[in-house]
Design a protein around this motif. Structure first.
Motif, PDB file in Angstrom:
ATOM      1  N   ARG A 121       0.879  -1.179   0.000  1.00  0.00           N
ATOM      2  CA  ARG A 121       0.000   0.000   0.000  1.00  0.00           C
ATOM      3  C   ARG A 121       0.903   1.211   0.000  1.00  0.00           C
ATOM      4  NH1 ARG A 121      -5.320  -1.009  -0.050  1.00  0.00           N
ATOM      5  NH2 ARG A 121      -4.927   1.011  -0.868  1.00  0.00           N
ATOM      6  N   LEU A 124       1.695  -5.424   2.654  1.00  0.00           N
ATOM      7  CA  LEU A 124       0.501  -6.125   3.110  1.00  0.00           C
ATOM      8  C   LEU A 124       0.842  -7.230   4.112  1.00  0.00           C
ATOM      9  CD1 LEU A 124      -2.545  -6.299   3.016  1.00  0.00           C
ATOM     10  CD2 LEU A 124      -2.356  -7.715   0.981  1.00  0.00           C
ATOM     11  N   LEU A 140      -9.528  -3.843   1.553  1.00  0.00           N
ATOM     12  CA  LEU A 140      -8.507  -3.268   0.681  1.00  0.00           C
ATOM     13  C   LEU A 140      -9.180  -2.693  -0.557  1.00  0.00           C
ATOM     14  CD1 LEU A 140      -5.872  -6.145   0.816  1.00  0.00           C
ATOM     15  CD2 LEU A 140      -5.797  -3.963   2.042  1.00  0.00           C
ATOM     16  N   TRP A 168      -1.496  -9.724  -5.713  1.00  0.00           N
ATOM     17  CA  TRP A 168      -2.648  -9.563  -4.820  1.00  0.00           C
ATOM     18  C   TRP A 168      -3.410 -10.876  -4.697  1.00  0.00           C
ATOM     19  CZ3 TRP A 168      -3.682  -5.703  -1.547  1.00  0.00           C
ATOM     20  CH2 TRP A 168      -2.965  -4.521  -1.720  1.00  0.00           C
TER      21      TRP A 168
END
Length: 176
Positions: A110, A127, A146, A164
């Motif tokens: 992030r 993360l 998220l 991800w």
């Protein structure tokens, strides 16, 4: 005499982070709705049907009156774990992160408001670290939200889809 803890109702806690503008606007690019989304989520949580005490919801945005509640890297790594540490085993915890994200080297990150395009290795929030904070939180019920724009406003912060997907699938109890 009953235990005092048995008389207390479980509480609900949340940390909500929204980043629209980045200090390195040329390198990272700005977003439009992340702050508004987190502010609206806070209103829902503390609203009549949300069940959250306003004192138990920390909103971190660039326009926060308290400088410690602005979404800089230093504030995030200080405030989020501190907030989660106050959550009891019968309480519920939420962490919401809205802003730019990136994937690199199989990891997901992030970007806090002070992220620098030329120095992302030192200015991004991993993360796995956020998951570590949640894992150490005593609450049995935890939710991670998220909302990650990874377009970089055309500045090619890197493709995230595979990172991800792997990151979210690797966590026990995580849903995507």
């Amino acid at each position: 005499v009953q235990d005092q803890r048995a008389l207390e109702r479980p509480r609900r806690w949340a940390v909500l982070v929204g980043v629209n503008r980045y200090e390195d606007e040329q390198g990272v690019g700005s977003l439009k709705y992340c702050v508004a989304d987190m502010k609206l989520l806070k209103e829902v949580l503390i609203g009549r049907n949300g069940g959250f005490d306003p004192k138990n919801v920390l909103l971190m945005t660039a326009d926060a009156d308290n400088p410690l509640h602005r979404p800089t890297y230093s504030n995030l790594v200080t405030m989020i774990p501190r907030w989660l540490a106050d959550i009891g085993p019968d309480d519920g915890g939420r962490v919401g992160l809205a802003g730019h994200g990136m994937g690199e080297g199989g990891q997901c990150y992030r970007l806090p408001g002070d992220a620098k395009r030329g120095n992302l290795r030192l200015t991004r929030l991993g993360l796995p670290l956020v998951r570590e904070w949640l894992d150490s939180c005593r609450a049995k019920r935890k939710v991670l939200i998220l909302d990650a724009c990874h377009s970089g406003a055309g500045r090619a912060l890197g493709k995230m889809e595979d990172e991800w997907k792997r990151e979210l699938e690797s966590g026990h109890g995580f849903m995507r």
